[in-house]
Design a protein around this motif. Structure first.
Motif, PDB file in Angstrom:
ATOM      1  N   ASP A  87      86.773   5.753  50.238  1.00  0.00           N
ATOM      2  CA  ASP A  87      85.902   5.843  51.412  1.00  0.00           C
ATOM      3  C   ASP A  87      84.670   4.971  51.262  1.00  0.00           C
ATOM      4  O   ASP A  87      84.249   4.302  52.209  1.00  0.00           O
ATOM      5  N   LYS A  88      84.093   4.960  50.075  1.00  0.00           N
ATOM      6  CA  LYS A  88      82.888   4.155  49.836  1.00  0.00           C
ATOM      7  C   LYS A  88      83.183   2.659  49.976  1.00  0.00           C
ATOM      8  O   LYS A  88      82.429   1.931  50.617  1.00  0.00           O
ATOM      9  N   VAL A  89      84.283   2.207  49.391  1.00  0.00           N
ATOM     10  CA  VAL A  89      84.656   0.791  49.480  1.00  0.00           C
ATOM     11  C   VAL A  89      84.980   0.431  50.929  1.00  0.00           C
ATOM     12  O   VAL A  89      84.543  -0.610  51.434  1.00  0.00           O
ATOM     13  N   SER A  90      85.707   1.303  51.614  1.00  0.00           N
ATOM     14  CA  SER A  90      86.052   1.045  53.016  1.00  0.00           C
ATOM     15  C   SER A  90      84.808   0.952  53.881  1.00  0.00           C
ATOM     16  O   SER A  90      84.691   0.059  54.726  1.00  0.00           O
ATOM     17  N   THR A  91      83.877   1.857  53.665  1.00  0.00           N
ATOM     18  CA  THR A  91      82.647   1.861  54.452  1.00  0.00           C
ATOM     19  C   THR A  91      81.806   0.630  54.161  1.00  0.00           C
ATOM     20  O   THR A  91      81.307  -0.018  55.086  1.00  0.00           O
ATOM     21  N   TYR A  92      81.654   0.306  52.888  1.00  0.00           N
ATOM     22  CA  TYR A  92      80.791  -0.817  52.527  1.00  0.00           C
ATOM     23  C   TYR A  92      81.340  -2.144  53.036  1.00  0.00           C
ATOM     24  O   TYR A  92      80.601  -2.972  53.568  1.00  0.00           O
TER      25      TYR A  92
ATOM     26  N   GLN B 244      75.364   1.651  43.097  1.00  0.00           N
ATOM     27  CA  GLN B 244      75.165   2.897  43.838  1.00  0.00           C
ATOM     28  C   GLN B 244      75.817   4.068  43.117  1.00  0.00           C
ATOM     29  O   GLN B 244      75.241   5.153  43.025  1.00  0.00           O
ATOM     30  N   PHE B 245      77.020   3.854  42.592  1.00  0.00           N
ATOM     31  CA  PHE B 245      77.685   4.911  41.830  1.00  0.00           C
ATOM     32  C   PHE B 245      76.887   5.264  40.578  1.00  0.00           C
ATOM     33  O   PHE B 245      76.693   6.438  40.263  1.00  0.00           O
ATOM     34  N   ASP B 246      76.439   4.247  39.857  1.00  0.00           N
ATOM     35  CA  ASP B 246      75.666   4.495  38.640  1.00  0.00           C
ATOM     36  C   ASP B 246      74.366   5.215  38.948  1.00  0.00           C
ATOM     37  O   ASP B 246      73.948   6.108  38.223  1.00  0.00           O
ATOM     38  N   PHE B 247      73.716   4.834  40.022  1.00  0.00           N
ATOM     39  CA  PHE B 247      72.461   5.470  40.413  1.00  0.00           C
ATOM     40  C   PHE B 247      72.703   6.937  40.746  1.00  0.00           C
ATOM     41  O   PHE B 247      71.934   7.808  40.353  1.00  0.00           O
ATOM     42  N   ASN B 248      73.798   7.227  41.457  1.00  0.00           N
ATOM     43  CA  ASN B 248      74.123   8.618  41.799  1.00  0.00           C
ATOM     44  C   ASN B 248      74.471   9.426  40.557  1.00  0.00           C
ATOM     45  O   ASN B 248      74.212  10.623  40.501  1.00  0.00           O
ATOM     46  N   LEU B 249      75.085   8.800  39.564  1.00  0.00           N
ATOM     47  CA  LEU B 249      75.424   9.503  38.330  1.00  0.00           C
ATOM     48  C   LEU B 249      74.180   9.919  37.562  1.00  0.00           C
ATOM     49  O   LEU B 249      74.134  10.972  36.960  1.00  0.00           O
ATOM     50  N   MET B 250      73.168   9.059  37.585  1.00  0.00           N
ATOM     51  CA  MET B 250      71.960   9.339  36.817  1.00  0.00           C
ATOM     52  C   MET B 250      71.116  10.436  37.448  1.00  0.00           C
ATOM     53  O   MET B 250      70.445  11.168  36.748  1.00  0.00           O
ATOM     54  N   GLY B 251      71.115  10.542  38.764  1.00  0.00           N
ATOM     55  CA  GLY B 251      70.303  11.541  39.430  1.00  0.00           C
ATOM     56  C   GLY B 251      68.829  11.178  39.390  1.00  0.00           C
ATOM     57  O   GLY B 251      68.450  10.029  39.169  1.00  0.00           O
ATOM     58  N   ASP B 252      67.981  12.177  39.592  1.00  0.00           N
ATOM     59  CA  ASP B 252      66.539  11.942  39.648  1.00  0.00           C
ATOM     60  C   ASP B 252      65.870  11.998  38.286  1.00  0.00           C
ATOM     61  O   ASP B 252      64.714  11.613  38.146  1.00  0.00           O
ATOM     62  N   GLU B 253      66.574  12.496  37.300  1.00  0.00           N
ATOM     63  CA  GLU B 253      65.967  12.666  35.974  1.00  0.00           C
ATOM     64  C   GLU B 253      65.484  11.340  35.400  1.00  0.00           C
ATOM     65  O   GLU B 253      64.421  11.268  34.798  1.00  0.00           O
ATOM     66  N   HIS B 254      66.242  10.275  35.593  1.00  0.00           N
ATOM     67  CA  HIS B 254      65.832   8.986  35.020  1.00  0.00           C
ATOM     68  C   HIS B 254      64.617   8.410  35.740  1.00  0.00           C
ATOM     69  O   HIS B 254      63.903   7.590  35.185  1.00  0.00           O
ATOM     70  N   LEU B 255      64.368   8.840  36.980  1.00  0.00           N
ATOM     71  CA  LEU B 255      63.174   8.383  37.685  1.00  0.00           C
ATOM     72  C   LEU B 255      61.930   9.134  37.221  1.00  0.00           C
ATOM     73  O   LEU B 255      60.860   8.557  37.063  1.00  0.00           O
TER      74      LEU B 255
END
Length: 133
Positions: free
Chosen positions: A11-16, A90-101
């Protein structure tokens, strides 16, 4: 590995890319979208080639050939390579969550020590396996 499913990646690839990776069309944009889908599935899931292909109505051989095509696509097709990198980020950013920020030093320090422990465990297991012979 993570919570990504084959459906969510498709879905992500199709949307992008604004192309349906599940379509049976053999136009270049559909083929390259599926190649990106195959590569992301291999990186973010533990599914077999057959299972990855079933999501887009392809067999395991098509997935294998698509993964081989990825290398040449990344070399010659800049716009698809950029799409792959963007989706991967985007996938990597979602995996990390807010903790890395909020705590970047602690986050990366913890990741480093977790990887170090895994490497130490694997080298110890390898050492034990070779001495048991």
């Amino acid at each position: 590995m993570n919570d990504y499913t084959l459906k969510s990646i498709a879905d992500k690839v199709s949307t992008y890319l604004d192309v349906d990776v599940r379509s049976k069309r053999r136009k270049r944009d559909c083929v390259y979208a599926r190649v990106i889908y195959y590569k992301l599935c291999r990186e973010y899931t533990h599914h077999s080639l057959e299972r990855i292909g079933n999501e887009v109505s392809k067999d395991h051989a098509s997935v294998y050939v698509g993964l081989k095509q990825f290398d040449s696509m990344s070399f010659y097709k800049d716009n698809y390579w950029k799409a792959y990198i963007t989706i991967k980020q985007q996938f990597d950013f979602n995996l990390m969550g807010d903790e890395h920020l909020n705590y970047p030093d602690g986050f990366w320090r913890e990741r480093y020590f977790n990887l170090k422990r895994k490497i130490d465990k694997l080298t110890y297991e390898k050492k034990v396996a070779t001495t048991d012979r």
